[in-house]
Write a protein that holds these residues in place. Structure first.
Motif, PDB file in Angstrom:
ATOM      1  N   LEU A   1      -9.965  26.449 -67.003  1.00 51.88           N
ATOM      2  CA  LEU A   1      -9.473  25.204 -66.419  1.00 51.88           C
ATOM      3  C   LEU A   1      -8.223  24.768 -67.179  1.00 51.88           C
ATOM      4  O   LEU A   1      -8.051  25.101 -68.354  1.00 51.88           O
ATOM      5  CB  LEU A   1     -10.546  24.107 -66.510  1.00 51.88           C
ATOM      6  N   SER A   2      -7.360  24.024 -66.508  1.00 55.39           N
ATOM      7  CA  SER A   2      -6.143  23.543 -67.149  1.00 55.39           C
ATOM      8  C   SER A   2      -6.491  22.494 -68.202  1.00 55.39           C
ATOM      9  O   SER A   2      -6.981  21.412 -67.869  1.00 55.39           O
ATOM     10  CB  SER A   2      -5.195  22.952 -66.105  1.00 55.39           C
TER      11      SER A   2
ATOM     12  N   ILE B   1     -23.426  20.327 -63.089  1.00 56.83           N
ATOM     13  CA  ILE B   1     -24.268  19.136 -62.940  1.00 56.83           C
ATOM     14  C   ILE B   1     -25.581  19.500 -62.255  1.00 56.83           C
ATOM     15  O   ILE B   1     -26.659  19.021 -62.645  1.00 56.83           O
ATOM     16  CB  ILE B   1     -23.518  18.048 -62.154  1.00 56.83           C
ATOM     17  N   ILE B   2     -25.511  20.354 -61.238  1.00 57.86           N
ATOM     18  CA  ILE B   2     -26.727  20.768 -60.532  1.00 57.86           C
ATOM     19  C   ILE B   2     -27.681  21.501 -61.478  1.00 57.86           C
ATOM     20  O   ILE B   2     -28.888  21.208 -61.515  1.00 57.86           O
ATOM     21  CB  ILE B   2     -26.368  21.652 -59.325  1.00 57.86           C
ATOM     22  N   PHE B   3     -27.170  22.441 -62.265  1.00 59.22           N
ATOM     23  CA  PHE B   3     -28.022  23.188 -63.194  1.00 59.22           C
ATOM     24  C   PHE B   3     -28.577  22.275 -64.287  1.00 59.22           C
ATOM     25  O   PHE B   3     -29.740  22.410 -64.690  1.00 59.22           O
ATOM     26  CB  PHE B   3     -27.237  24.343 -63.820  1.00 59.22           C
TER      27      PHE B   3
ATOM     28  N   ILE C   1     -19.836  30.305 -64.463  1.00 61.15           N
ATOM     29  CA  ILE C   1     -19.445  28.891 -64.482  1.00 61.15           C
ATOM     30  C   ILE C   1     -18.935  28.500 -65.866  1.00 61.15           C
ATOM     31  O   ILE C   1     -17.907  27.831 -66.002  1.00 61.15           O
ATOM     32  CB  ILE C   1     -20.638  27.998 -64.098  1.00 61.15           C
ATOM     33  N   MET C   2     -19.639  28.938 -66.892  1.00 60.13           N
ATOM     34  CA  MET C   2     -19.304  28.542 -68.252  1.00 60.13           C
ATOM     35  C   MET C   2     -17.934  29.046 -68.701  1.00 60.13           C
ATOM     36  O   MET C   2     -17.256  28.394 -69.495  1.00 60.13           O
ATOM     37  CB  MET C   2     -20.377  29.052 -69.210  1.00 60.13           C
ATOM     38  N   ASP C   3     -17.525  30.207 -68.197  1.00 57.27           N
ATOM     39  CA  ASP C   3     -16.293  30.830 -68.684  1.00 57.27           C
ATOM     40  C   ASP C   3     -15.137  30.734 -67.692  1.00 57.27           C
ATOM     41  O   ASP C   3     -14.126  31.434 -67.862  1.00 57.27           O
ATOM     42  CB  ASP C   3     -16.564  32.302 -69.030  1.00 57.27           C
ATOM     43  N   ARG C   4     -15.243  29.918 -66.676  1.00 56.87           N
ATOM     44  CA  ARG C   4     -14.134  29.738 -65.740  1.00 56.87           C
ATOM     45  C   ARG C   4     -13.016  28.950 -66.407  1.00 56.87           C
ATOM     46  O   ARG C   4     -13.241  27.866 -66.927  1.00 56.87           O
ATOM     47  CB  ARG C   4     -14.603  29.010 -64.479  1.00 56.87           C
TER      48      ARG C   4
ATOM     49  N   THR D   1     -15.872  22.980 -58.212  1.00 57.68           N
ATOM     50  CA  THR D   1     -16.933  23.986 -58.176  1.00 57.68           C
ATOM     51  C   THR D   1     -17.641  24.096 -59.515  1.00 57.68           C
ATOM     52  O   THR D   1     -18.876  24.036 -59.585  1.00 57.68           O
ATOM     53  CB  THR D   1     -16.354  25.350 -57.784  1.00 57.68           C
ATOM     54  N   ALA D   2     -16.870  24.261 -60.595  1.00 58.85           N
ATOM     55  CA  ALA D   2     -17.466  24.489 -61.909  1.00 58.85           C
ATOM     56  C   ALA D   2     -18.278  23.294 -62.379  1.00 58.85           C
ATOM     57  O   ALA D   2     -19.440  23.429 -62.785  1.00 58.85           O
ATOM     58  CB  ALA D   2     -16.369  24.813 -62.929  1.00 58.85           C
TER      59      ALA D   2
END
Length: 216
Positions: free
Chosen positions: A98-99, A74-76, A93-96, A68-69
């Protein structure tokens, strides 16, 4: 009047591999956000960022939240390429988180793919990348691939790999003025559309078969 939000596609002396290795060195243990990842990558422009963001999709691994992120990012970024403006990405999106460990492992395993692509890239067929109109058209292709990448088909073989390779080829080809690699990206986009069409037809045919079975 100069548009300060507009951007060009300057050629970079630093290779994608070097930027990727520097990025991995900057990953701390625990979690990392897309904002931190892009900061570590550095000022390589939206094309190189798109290329790097495809790498987790090129290997048979799964990192929660990446689809998702990274897909939305990539779309933006592609929208910014088409509009010839600096891309904007939502904070969500920017602050999600991730491992970091899993992401570093995926990026490490992706270095061989990056090497193969960079070994064949050189300036050629510049008409395909040498104008703002061509870059907008190519940006639309990246946007289409990003949308296909977001389709909820993660368990279907190659459903992420095909559009990811298309984005990788399009982005690297545009960044390095290699029209041949850009054309390879279009070929992967066509292959993705054909593959998804076959999947859709198969699902439709299976649905009709089940419907006929129960109604009969």
């Amino acid at each position: 009047m100069i548009n300060e939000d507009a951007f060009a596609y300057p050629e970079r002396s630093e290779t994608i591999r070097t930027a990727l290795e520097r990025t991995m060195d900057g990953l701390a243990d625990g979690h990392v956000t897309l904002r931190e990842l892009l900061h570590n990558i550095g000022d390589h422009g939206p094309l190189i960022l798109c290329a790097v963001l495809t790498l987790p999709f090129l290997l048979p691994v799964s990192i929660p939240g990446v689809s998702t992120a990274f897909g939305l990012a990539i779309i933006f970024l592609a929208v910014g390429i088409v509009a010839n403006r600096k891309p904007w990405l939502p904070d969500r999106i920017m602050d999600r988180p991730l491992s970091a460990d899993k992401l570093k492992g995926v990026l490490t395993r992706s270095l061989s793919i990056v090497d193969r692509v960079e070994n064949v890239v050189r300036e050629r067929a510049v008409a395909i990348t040498g104008s703002s109109f061509a870059n907008r058209v190519n940006g639309l292709a990246i946007l289409a691939c990003g949308i296909l990448l977001m389709f909820p088909l993660g368990l279907v073989p190659f459903s992420n790999t095909l559009p990811a390779f298309a984005i990788l080829f399009l982005s690297v080809g545009m960044a390095q003025r290699d029209g041949v690699v850009v054309l390879a990206g279009y070929g992967m986009l066509v292959a993705t559309i054909i593959y998804f069409s076959i999947l859709a037809y198969g699902a439709f045919a299976a649905g009709r078969g089940l419907s006929g079975f129960f109604s009969g």
